[in-house]
Design an enzyme around this catalytic site. Structure first.
Site, mmCIF file in Angstrom:
data_model
loop_
_atom_site.group_PDB
_atom_site.id
_atom_site.type_symbol
_atom_site.label_atom_id
_atom_site.label_comp_id
_atom_site.label_asym_id
_atom_site.label_seq_id
_atom_site.Cartn_x
_atom_site.Cartn_y
_atom_site.Cartn_z
ATOM 1 C CB CYS A 1 1.175 14.014 8.669
ATOM 2 S SG CYS A 1 -0.440 13.255 8.494
ATOM 3 C CG HIS B 1 4.106 11.097 10.237
ATOM 4 N ND1 HIS B 1 3.190 11.257 11.255
ATOM 5 C CD2 HIS B 1 3.380 10.911 9.098
ATOM 6 C CE1 HIS B 1 1.969 11.175 10.748
ATOM 7 N NE2 HIS B 1 2.052 10.966 9.452
ATOM 8 C CG ASN C 1 -1.030 9.198 10.184
ATOM 9 O OD1 ASN C 1 -0.785 10.151 10.930
ATOM 10 N ND2 ASN C 1 -0.859 9.254 8.876
HETATM 11 N N1 COA Z 1 -8.576 -3.977 3.784
HETATM 12 C C1 COA Z 1 -8.463 -4.907 2.817
HETATM 13 N N2 COA Z 1 -8.082 -4.609 1.574
HETATM 14 C C2 COA Z 1 -7.789 -3.339 1.293
HETATM 15 C C3 COA Z 1 -7.875 -2.330 2.242
HETATM 16 C C4 COA Z 1 -8.293 -2.688 3.540
HETATM 17 N N3 COA Z 1 -8.400 -1.794 4.524
HETATM 18 N N4 COA Z 1 -7.509 -1.160 1.688
HETATM 19 C C5 COA Z 1 -7.204 -1.425 0.400
HETATM 20 N N5 COA Z 1 -7.378 -2.743 0.157
HETATM 21 C C6 COA Z 1 -7.170 -3.455 -1.083
HETATM 22 C C7 COA Z 1 -7.305 -2.570 -2.289
HETATM 23 O O1 COA Z 1 -8.657 -2.416 -2.654
HETATM 24 C C8 COA Z 1 -6.513 -3.330 -3.317
HETATM 25 O O2 COA Z 1 -7.303 -4.376 -3.826
HETATM 26 P P1 COA Z 1 -7.280 -4.717 -5.388
HETATM 27 O O3 COA Z 1 -5.869 -5.132 -5.675
HETATM 28 O O4 COA Z 1 -8.281 -5.824 -5.486
HETATM 29 O O5 COA Z 1 -7.682 -3.464 -6.076
HETATM 30 C C9 COA Z 1 -5.391 -3.959 -2.500
HETATM 31 O O6 COA Z 1 -5.839 -3.942 -1.131
HETATM 32 C C10 COA Z 1 -4.086 -3.218 -2.599
HETATM 33 O O7 COA Z 1 -4.364 -1.828 -2.445
HETATM 34 P P2 COA Z 1 -3.228 -0.767 -2.339
HETATM 35 O O8 COA Z 1 -3.823 0.594 -2.141
HETATM 36 O O9 COA Z 1 -2.254 -0.938 -3.466
HETATM 37 O O10 COA Z 1 -2.532 -1.255 -0.979
HETATM 38 P P3 COA Z 1 -1.201 -0.765 -0.340
HETATM 39 O O11 COA Z 1 -0.329 -1.906 -0.089
HETATM 40 O O12 COA Z 1 -0.623 0.419 -1.052
HETATM 41 O O13 COA Z 1 -1.700 -0.273 1.095
HETATM 42 C C11 COA Z 1 -2.128 1.783 2.223
HETATM 43 C C12 COA Z 1 -2.612 0.770 1.192
HETATM 44 C C13 COA Z 1 -3.108 2.921 2.307
HETATM 45 C C14 COA Z 1 -2.021 1.067 3.556
HETATM 46 C C15 COA Z 1 -0.715 2.277 1.789
HETATM 47 O O14 COA Z 1 -0.754 2.667 0.445
HETATM 48 C C16 COA Z 1 -0.217 3.422 2.597
HETATM 49 O O15 COA Z 1 -0.022 3.320 3.808
HETATM 50 N N6 COA Z 1 0.057 4.560 1.909
HETATM 51 C C17 COA Z 1 0.590 5.726 2.588
HETATM 52 C C18 COA Z 1 -0.524 6.446 3.226
HETATM 53 C C19 COA Z 1 -0.066 7.449 4.206
HETATM 54 O O16 COA Z 1 0.967 7.322 4.802
HETATM 55 N N7 COA Z 1 -0.878 8.475 4.384
HETATM 56 C C20 COA Z 1 -0.664 9.458 5.358
HETATM 57 C C21 COA Z 1 0.238 10.499 4.868
HETATM 58 S S1 COA Z 1 0.681 11.504 6.205
#
Ligand code: COA
Length: 326
Positions: free
Chosen positions: A113, A253, A283
């Site tokens: 990215c 980004h 993204n």
């Molecule tokens: N829909 C509903 N629930 C979801 C879900 C979805 N699409 N994805 C994850 N969950 C759930 C998880 O299973 C978890 O449930 P649990 O508590 O029962 O285990 C809960 O939501 C929280 O998960 P978590 O991973 O802690 O959520 P988060 O707030 O961190 O959000 C992302 C997840 C992926 C959106 C976030 O971590 C993120 O954007 N990270 C950066 C990723 C990124 O930028 N990547 C690209 C790099 S260039």
């Protein structure tokens, strides 16, 4: 001494829109959850017969048209992508053929990215050194081909698209003022595609276990993204004796609205100075910054003399920034 001026921008997103409601049909998620946790409402998905070079070539043509530059004037084409058409030749060579830029050298850059910032820095260096005078820098991805559509932690995030800029050797008082690149290979397993390369070559097992798709540690990546983007912004500001309040536009980004808001809060930058298009495109990896830049240019949000900070982070781990005086 020479500087690179961005004399044209262009972008392209495939026609097919996939909304959060469409995702509700295939995984256990909700529009509410995705919008709240990421800011993303929809993303574009390439058609079956569209590959990365197809998207890249359209964005490139649009940037060249905007710049008023003939294809034959291009000295170099750099394409940043993690989803090349094929292992080799480079996607840049395929784009070169598609747009008829027969004089240009062409190669790809792999920095996930952060790819566009890396490619911009490379293009800029060729111009600063006096080697080339016209460089086309493209970020293009068909992320939908490396997504595990059963993994709700990743499939909601990504989309397809391409963005391009034309760099031209120019006066020293404006243009790309500085670029700053960083990597930390120890963090390679935060976000990666394990299979399909020389470590784990393509096989039925790779496909069955979806090792050809993105694996990501979401919350760890989130925290590091905020830190690296704040650091990269300060580095570019300090290098140019600027304060956050001097910025006219920040183009980060487009990974997650919450990441961008956290960065903006720490830098104390007003939200109306931040370009955001992730609600409509998700993204798009290396394409996200040049797509957002092109949108800002075409909406008339950028004027001569404006200070524009672009910054990205991504797999590798890689991160970096570029300060531009328009
Ligand atoms: N829909 C509903 N629930 C979801 C879900 C979805 N699409 N994805 C994850 N969950 C759930 C998880 O299973 C978890 O449930 P649990 O508590 O029962 O285990 C809960 O939501 C929280 O998960 P978590 O991973 O802690 O959520 P988060 O707030 O961190 O959000 C992302 C997840 C992926 C959106 C976030 O971590 C993120 O954007 N990270 C950066 C990723 C990124 O930028 N990547 C690209 C790099 S260039």
């Amino acid at each position: 001494m020479f500087r690179s001026k961005i004399i044209g921008t262009g972008s392209y997103a495939p026609a097919k829109i996939m909304t959060n409601h469409d995702l509700e049909e295939i995984i256990s998620t909700s529009d509410h959850w995705i919008t709240e946790r990421t800011g993303i409402r929809e993303r574009r998905i390439a058609s079956e017969n569209e590959a990365t070079s197809d998207l890249a070539a359209i964005a490139a043509e649009r940037a060249l048209k905007y710049a008023g530059l003939d294809h034959m004037e291009l000295d170099l084409i750099v394409v940043a992508t993690s989803t090349p058409d094929m292992v080799f030749p480079s996607t840049a060579c395929i784009v070169q053929d598609k747009i008829g830029a027969r004089r240009a050298a062409a190669f790809d850059i792999s920095a996930a990215c952060s790819g566009f910032i890396y490619a911009l820095a490379v293009g800029d260096q060729y111009i600063r050194s006096g080697t080339f005078s016209s460089v086309l820098v493209i970020g293009a991805e068909v992320m939908s081909r490396i997504i595990d559509w059963t993994d709700r932690g990743t499939c909601i995030l990504f989309g397809d698209g391409a963005g391009a800029v034309v760099l031209k050797r120019g006066r020293v008082d404006s243009g790309i003022l500085s670029t700053h690149l960083h990597s930390d290979g120890a963090l390679w397993d935060l976000i990666y595609v394990p299979g399909g390369g020389s470590r784990i070559p393509p096989s039925i097992d790779v496909l069955e276990r979806k090792l050809n798709c993105i694996k990501m540690k979401g919350s760890e990546t989130f925290k590091i993204a905020v830190r690296t983007l704040v650091d990269a912004a300060w580095e570019a500001l300090k290098a140019n004796n600027l304060r956050p309040s001097d910025l006219d536009l920040l183009i980060p980004h487009q990974a997650n609205m919450r990441i961008i808001k956290a960065v903006v809060e720490k830098l104390e930058i007003r939200m109306d100075k931040v370009v955001m298009n992730l609600d409509r495109f998700g993204n798009t990896s290396a394409a996200s910054i040049p797509m957002a830049l092109d949108e800002a240019v075409r909406e008339g949000r950028i004027r001569e003399g404006n200070f524009i900070l672009m910054e990205g982070f991504g797999g590798g781990l890689t991160w970096g920034s570029a300060m531009v005086k328009w």
